[in-house]
Write a protein that holds these residues in place. Structure first.
Motif, PDB file in Angstrom:
ATOM      1  N   ARG A   1       0.830  -1.214   0.000  1.00  0.00           N
ATOM      2  CA  ARG A   1       0.000   0.000   0.000  1.00  0.00           C
ATOM      3  C   ARG A   1       0.857   1.253   0.000  1.00  0.00           C
ATOM      4  NH1 ARG A   1      -3.527  -3.047   4.540  1.00  0.00           N
ATOM      5  NH2 ARG A   1      -4.944  -4.177   3.110  1.00  0.00           N
TER       6      ARG A   1
ATOM      7  N   GLN B   1       0.085   1.427 -14.287  1.00  0.00           N
ATOM      8  CA  GLN B   1       1.195   1.300 -13.341  1.00  0.00           C
ATOM      9  C   GLN B   1       0.951   0.167 -12.364  1.00  0.00           C
ATOM     10  OE1 GLN B   1       3.539   4.844 -11.575  1.00  0.00           O
ATOM     11  NE2 GLN B   1       2.006   4.401 -10.040  1.00  0.00           N
ATOM     12  N   GLU B   2      -0.268   0.048 -11.876  1.00  0.00           N
ATOM     13  CA  GLU B   2      -0.578  -0.988 -10.890  1.00  0.00           C
ATOM     14  C   GLU B   2      -0.627  -2.376 -11.521  1.00  0.00           C
ATOM     15  OE1 GLU B   2      -0.861  -2.557  -7.391  1.00  0.00           O
ATOM     16  OE2 GLU B   2      -0.820  -0.362  -7.581  1.00  0.00           O
TER      17      GLU B   2
ATOM     18  N   ALA C   1      -5.271   5.180  -6.209  1.00  0.00           N
ATOM     19  CA  ALA C   1      -4.078   4.328  -6.223  1.00  0.00           C
ATOM     20  C   ALA C   1      -4.203   3.206  -5.198  1.00  0.00           C
ATOM     21  CB  ALA C   1      -2.834   5.158  -5.963  1.00  0.00           C
TER      22      ALA C   1
ATOM     23  N   THR D   1      -4.223  -6.664  -5.853  1.00  0.00           N
ATOM     24  CA  THR D   1      -3.674  -7.635  -4.902  1.00  0.00           C
ATOM     25  C   THR D   1      -4.629  -8.799  -4.699  1.00  0.00           C
ATOM     26  OG1 THR D   1      -2.434  -5.907  -3.765  1.00  0.00           O
ATOM     27  CG2 THR D   1      -2.831  -7.933  -2.555  1.00  0.00           C
TER      28      THR D   1
ATOM     29  N   ALA E   1       2.220   1.725  -3.517  1.00  0.00           N
ATOM     30  CA  ALA E   1       1.203   2.250  -4.436  1.00  0.00           C
ATOM     31  C   ALA E   1       0.982   3.742  -4.199  1.00  0.00           C
ATOM     32  CB  ALA E   1      -0.109   1.483  -4.262  1.00  0.00           C
TER      33      ALA E   1
ATOM     34  N   SER F   1       4.006   5.635  -5.534  1.00  0.00           N
ATOM     35  CA  SER F   1       4.026   5.733  -7.002  1.00  0.00           C
ATOM     36  C   SER F   1       3.065   6.813  -7.483  1.00  0.00           C
ATOM     37  CB  SER F   1       3.654   4.383  -7.616  1.00  0.00           C
ATOM     38  OG  SER F   1       4.602   3.396  -7.259  1.00  0.00           O
TER      39      SER F   1
ATOM     40  N   HIS G   1      -4.716  -0.783  -5.958  1.00  0.00           N
ATOM     41  CA  HIS G   1      -3.762  -1.725  -5.369  1.00  0.00           C
ATOM     42  C   HIS G   1      -4.502  -2.867  -4.670  1.00  0.00           C
ATOM     43  CE1 HIS G   1      -0.256  -3.298  -3.329  1.00  0.00           C
ATOM     44  NE2 HIS G   1      -0.926  -3.230  -2.180  1.00  0.00           N
TER      45      HIS G   1
END
Length: 484
Positions: free
Chosen positions: A319, A346-347, A373, A381, A322, A325, A377
């Motif tokens: 986390r 990106q993720e 974000a 996940t 993320a 980023s 994430h």
């Protein structure tokens, strides 16, 4: 000044508005030495009347000397030049004075009977004709003088406006010769007053580019247009001492009868360049410090959770990564916002061949981008551990859509999994579920989580103006456009 190449003061820029401007193509007429003398002379009224008397005296002497040569019936012939000179140099008053003196001298000396003021009937007619013709000449010359004065005044006003302009203004004729340069231009390039006049415009161009500039100037003359200089390209001018400085230059074609030229505006952008460099330095420093701070926080978390279960430690670090980023992306945009599509890419960069992204071409506000974000994430996940991305056959569709409800633009974000293992609703709601629901409700009107047999479905709906960065001009999602 016309076209050029990289680092040239004048580069062939993108054409904008086509047009021509009318204005003089030469240095102010009032600067001509003869006109300066004439203006100073006119200010001394006794002098101009003295010239009128002297001109009449010379005309009288000429008539006396040429008495045997000139026709006897034209006693006023030598006095016309005196009237012209007096009217031109002094105006109506001296012209009328010269006319009166000429009439008196001719009547007294050259109209019989001589040395008397008793002309005959024919001589009176001749005298009257002379007064009428001479008066007409005085009137005509006076009107011409007034017209010239009006032109000079207008040109001087134009010159004053040019000199009052804080930007450099240069007029170049069709031969590339500078004919007008205002005070700001002289200061910018370090030249004394008047020294630029008559020089080639290439004098202001860096030496290594002068040949190319001359060729481009000739090309510009074939199709002159009002132009702006190339945006995003560096232009520079050269001062008298050889030093260079960054500039912005604009061009506009000029026309003065059959003559053509170019008006160029020059702005010194040295301070702006320095400010941009300073801003870039500060942005890089902020980015570097933000990343360092994230690294420090993650190191502290690892140390603090050394005795915690590995799964909890990795979840928290993921986390934080993320969030970091997304923060780096915002720093790169100077906190103007982050594209949702970039956050998704990106993720999910490790699953690009199994993920389809559509309609996510909106720019999120900084706070919304950070929230999204974390949401992305958690979804990624869960999908990689338990959902569609945990098996080779699984696929994920990430889609955005825009609809208008009661006059309000609503954006719908959908995460749909399929082809993975069967999913079931979790018995215990952990912190990840709170991120997907409670954090999303900070900006969303509705949030839905569905655990369908074919795969996990997540959908949120939020007003578009609550998501998008201010000033964004491309916020409409392009539904059906595949990004990944």
């Amino acid at each position: 000044m016309t076209g050029g190449t990289a680092n040239d003061i004048v580069r062939s820029p993108e054409p904008s508005v086509r047009g021509e401007v009318r204005m003089p193509l030469s240095q102010s007429v009032k600067q001509h030495p003869s006109l300066k003398i004439l203006q100073r002379f006119r200010e001394h009224r006794p002098a101009v009347y003295g010239i009128a008397v002297a001109a009449v005296a010379l005309s009288t002497l000429a008539r006396w000397v040429l008495v045997d040569v000139l026709y006897p019936g034209a006693p006023f012939i030598t006095f016309y030049p005196a009237i012209f000179i007096a009217a031109f140099l002094g105006g109506a008053g001296p012209g009328i004075a010269a006319l009166a003196l000429s009439a008196f001298a001719a009547s007294f000396l050259f109209i019989p009977p001589a040395y008397t003021l008793a002309p005959g009937e024919q001589e009176v007619v001749t005298l009257a004709l002379f007064l009428v013709v001479g008066g007409f000449h005085v009137l005509l010359i006076t009107l011409l003088n007034r017209g010239l004065d009006r032109v000079l005044t207008q040109e001087e006003q134009l010159r004053t406006l040019l000199d009052a302009n804080p930007s450099g203004v240069i007029v170049v004729n069709e031969h590339g010769t500078i004919t007008v340069a205002n005070t700001a231009t002289e200061h910018l390039f370090g030249y004394p007053h008047g020294e630029l006049i008559g020089r080639q415009v290439e004098t202001l161009v860096p030496e290594r580019l002068r040949g190319a500039h001359e060729r481009l100037r000739r090309t510009y003359d074939v199709n002159p247009q009002t132009r702006r200089m190339g945006i995003g390209q560096d232009l520079s001018g050269q001062k008298k001492d050889g030093s260079k400085f960054p500039v912005e230059v604009g061009l506009a074609p000029l026309r003065d009868g059959a003559r053509r030229g170019v008006l160029a505006t020059v702005i010194d952008i040295s301070e702006r360049k320095h400010a941009q460099e300073r801003q870039t330095f500060l942005a890089n420093e902020l980015r570097h410090r933000a990343r360092n701070l994230l690294s420090v926080v993650m190191a502290l978390v690892r140390r603090s959770l050394v005795e915690s279960p590995e799964s909890e430690r990795q979840a928290l670090l993921g986390r934080l990564t993320a969030l970091g980023s997304a923060t780096s992306m915002l720093v790169d945009s100077e906190w103007q916002g982050a594209p949702l599509s970039k956050l998704v890419e990106q993720e999910l960069s490790g699953f690009s061949d199994r993920v389809t992204v559509r309609g996510c071409d909106i720019v999120l506000t900084p706070s919304t981008a950070q929230d999204f974000a974390l949401i992305l994430h958690e979804l990624a996940t869960n999908a990689s551990k338990y959902g569609a991305l945990s098996t080779p056959e699984g696929r994920v569709l990430v889609q955005g859509g825009l609809e208008k409800v009661n006059g309000c633009d609503l954006f719908t974000f959908t995460w749909a999994e399929h082809g993975g293992p069967p999913v079931a609703e979790p018995i215990r709601k952990g912190f990840g579920t709170l991120i997907l629901t409670e954090m999303a409700r900070r900006f969303a009107e509705s949030v839905h989580l569905e655990y369908e047999p074919e795969g996990h479905l997540y959908r949120l709906q939020a007003p578009l103006n609550a998501l998008t960065a201010k000033g964004d001009q491309a916020n409409e999602p392009l539904v059906g456009t595949e990004v990944a």
